[in-house]
Scaffold this motif. Structure first.
Motif, PDB file in Angstrom:
ATOM      1  N   PHE A 129       0.836  -1.204   0.000  1.00  0.00           N
ATOM      2  CA  PHE A 129       0.000   0.000   0.000  1.00  0.00           C
ATOM      3  C   PHE A 129       0.872   1.257   0.000  1.00  0.00           C
ATOM      4  O   PHE A 129       0.655   2.182  -0.784  1.00  0.00           O
ATOM      5  CB  PHE A 129      -0.921  -0.014   1.222  1.00  0.00           C
ATOM      6  CG  PHE A 129      -1.657   1.273   1.447  1.00  0.00           C
ATOM      7  CD1 PHE A 129      -2.751   1.593   0.675  1.00  0.00           C
ATOM      8  CD2 PHE A 129      -1.244   2.156   2.425  1.00  0.00           C
ATOM      9  CE1 PHE A 129      -3.433   2.779   0.874  1.00  0.00           C
ATOM     10  CE2 PHE A 129      -1.913   3.346   2.635  1.00  0.00           C
ATOM     11  CZ  PHE A 129      -3.011   3.662   1.860  1.00  0.00           C
ATOM     12  N   ILE A 130       1.872   1.290   0.859  1.00  0.00           N
ATOM     13  CA  ILE A 130       2.759   2.454   0.956  1.00  0.00           C
ATOM     14  C   ILE A 130       3.513   2.663  -0.358  1.00  0.00           C
ATOM     15  O   ILE A 130       3.646   3.796  -0.834  1.00  0.00           O
ATOM     16  CB  ILE A 130       3.757   2.288   2.129  1.00  0.00           C
ATOM     17  CG1 ILE A 130       3.018   2.283   3.456  1.00  0.00           C
ATOM     18  CG2 ILE A 130       4.845   3.359   2.096  1.00  0.00           C
ATOM     19  CD1 ILE A 130       2.252   3.544   3.756  1.00  0.00           C
ATOM     20  N   VAL A 190       1.497   7.546  -6.410  1.00  0.00           N
ATOM     21  CA  VAL A 190       0.438   8.546  -6.565  1.00  0.00           C
ATOM     22  C   VAL A 190       0.893   9.885  -6.006  1.00  0.00           C
ATOM     23  O   VAL A 190       0.708  10.928  -6.633  1.00  0.00           O
ATOM     24  CB  VAL A 190      -0.859   8.070  -5.875  1.00  0.00           C
ATOM     25  CG1 VAL A 190      -1.900   9.169  -5.842  1.00  0.00           C
ATOM     26  CG2 VAL A 190      -1.410   6.844  -6.590  1.00  0.00           C
ATOM     27  N   SER A 191       1.529   9.866  -4.822  1.00  0.00           N
ATOM     28  CA  SER A 191       1.911  11.131  -4.198  1.00  0.00           C
ATOM     29  C   SER A 191       2.974  11.865  -5.005  1.00  0.00           C
ATOM     30  O   SER A 191       2.997  13.094  -5.003  1.00  0.00           O
ATOM     31  CB  SER A 191       2.385  10.904  -2.764  1.00  0.00           C
ATOM     32  OG  SER A 191       3.612  10.226  -2.738  1.00  0.00           O
ATOM     33  N   LYS A 220       2.541   1.861  -3.379  1.00  0.00           N
ATOM     34  CA  LYS A 220       1.607   2.401  -4.379  1.00  0.00           C
ATOM     35  C   LYS A 220       1.261   3.854  -4.073  1.00  0.00           C
ATOM     36  O   LYS A 220       1.102   4.668  -4.984  1.00  0.00           O
ATOM     37  CB  LYS A 220       0.364   1.533  -4.436  1.00  0.00           C
ATOM     38  CG  LYS A 220       0.626   0.193  -5.100  1.00  0.00           C
ATOM     39  CD  LYS A 220      -0.596  -0.685  -5.093  1.00  0.00           C
ATOM     40  CE  LYS A 220      -0.351  -1.980  -5.826  1.00  0.00           C
ATOM     41  NZ  LYS A 220       0.400  -2.957  -5.091  1.00  0.00           N
ATOM     42  N   GLN A 221       1.129   4.204  -2.788  1.00  0.00           N
ATOM     43  CA  GLN A 221       0.839   5.587  -2.419  1.00  0.00           C
ATOM     44  C   GLN A 221       1.981   6.510  -2.816  1.00  0.00           C
ATOM     45  O   GLN A 221       1.747   7.657  -3.189  1.00  0.00           O
ATOM     46  CB  GLN A 221       0.564   5.704  -0.913  1.00  0.00           C
ATOM     47  CG  GLN A 221      -0.702   5.021  -0.473  1.00  0.00           C
ATOM     48  CD  GLN A 221      -1.911   5.472  -1.262  1.00  0.00           C
ATOM     49  OE1 GLN A 221      -2.185   6.645  -1.371  1.00  0.00           O
ATOM     50  NE2 GLN A 221      -2.625   4.510  -1.850  1.00  0.00           N
ATOM     51  N   HIS A 222       3.195   6.011  -2.737  1.00  0.00           N
ATOM     52  CA  HIS A 222       4.335   6.829  -3.140  1.00  0.00           C
ATOM     53  C   HIS A 222       4.227   7.201  -4.610  1.00  0.00           C
ATOM     54  O   HIS A 222       4.485   8.343  -4.987  1.00  0.00           O
ATOM     55  CB  HIS A 222       5.655   6.100  -2.873  1.00  0.00           C
ATOM     56  CG  HIS A 222       6.830   6.821  -3.457  1.00  0.00           C
ATOM     57  ND1 HIS A 222       7.330   7.973  -2.920  1.00  0.00           N
ATOM     58  CD2 HIS A 222       7.577   6.569  -4.563  1.00  0.00           C
ATOM     59  CE1 HIS A 222       8.343   8.406  -3.656  1.00  0.00           C
ATOM     60  NE2 HIS A 222       8.514   7.565  -4.649  1.00  0.00           N
TER      61      HIS A 222
END
Length: 135
Positions: A49-50, A56-57, A52-54
């Motif tokens: 999750f982290i 996007v961010s 994938k969030q990176h």
């Protein structure tokens, strides 16, 4: 390396391949002896999750960086005046410093879906706004 490999749309050496990253992470988690399988699964899901969030961010950071630059260049504009665009900023930069190439590796490999959603939201908000609205 063959020309076809260079021109292909496949992963380059510096890109993160989710399948490889998942495999390597599961291998590393397998080395923990004092952690249950359920805890390992949770840690794996959290780390995925982290990761994938990176992706996007980093798109958001890139878009927000350009929005900040454009806002700065247009801060003294009155309602109805022509606004300075990204193209104008880039051409001004080239006129001042010449054409150059700079790569931000933390912005590479970013998915565009998040940025496209944010830009769509900004366009919708802007279309509903009235002259003089402050955000």
């Amino acid at each position: 390396m063959e020309l076809e490999e260079v021109l292909s749309e496949g992963d380059s050496e510096d890109e993160v391949d989710d399948e490889v990253a998942d495999f390597e992470e599961l291998r590393r988690l397998g080395n923990f002896d004092n952690v249950t399988n359920a805890e390992k699964k949770f840690m794996h899901m959290w780390n995925s999750f982290i990761r994938k969030q990176h992706h996007v961010s980093c798109v958001y950071r890139a878009v927000l960086a350009w929005l900040s630059i454009i806002a700065h260049h247009n801060k003294d504009k009155k309602a109805g005046e022509k606004l300075i665009s990204v193209v104008d900023v880039v051409k001004e930069h080239w006129a001042t410093y010449g054409r150059n190439f700079f790569s931000r590796y933390d912005y590479e490999e970013c998915e565009s879906e998040g940025a496209n959603k944010m830009v769509a939201y900004l366009r919708e908000t802007a279309s509903k706004s009235k002259t003089g609205d402050k955000f």
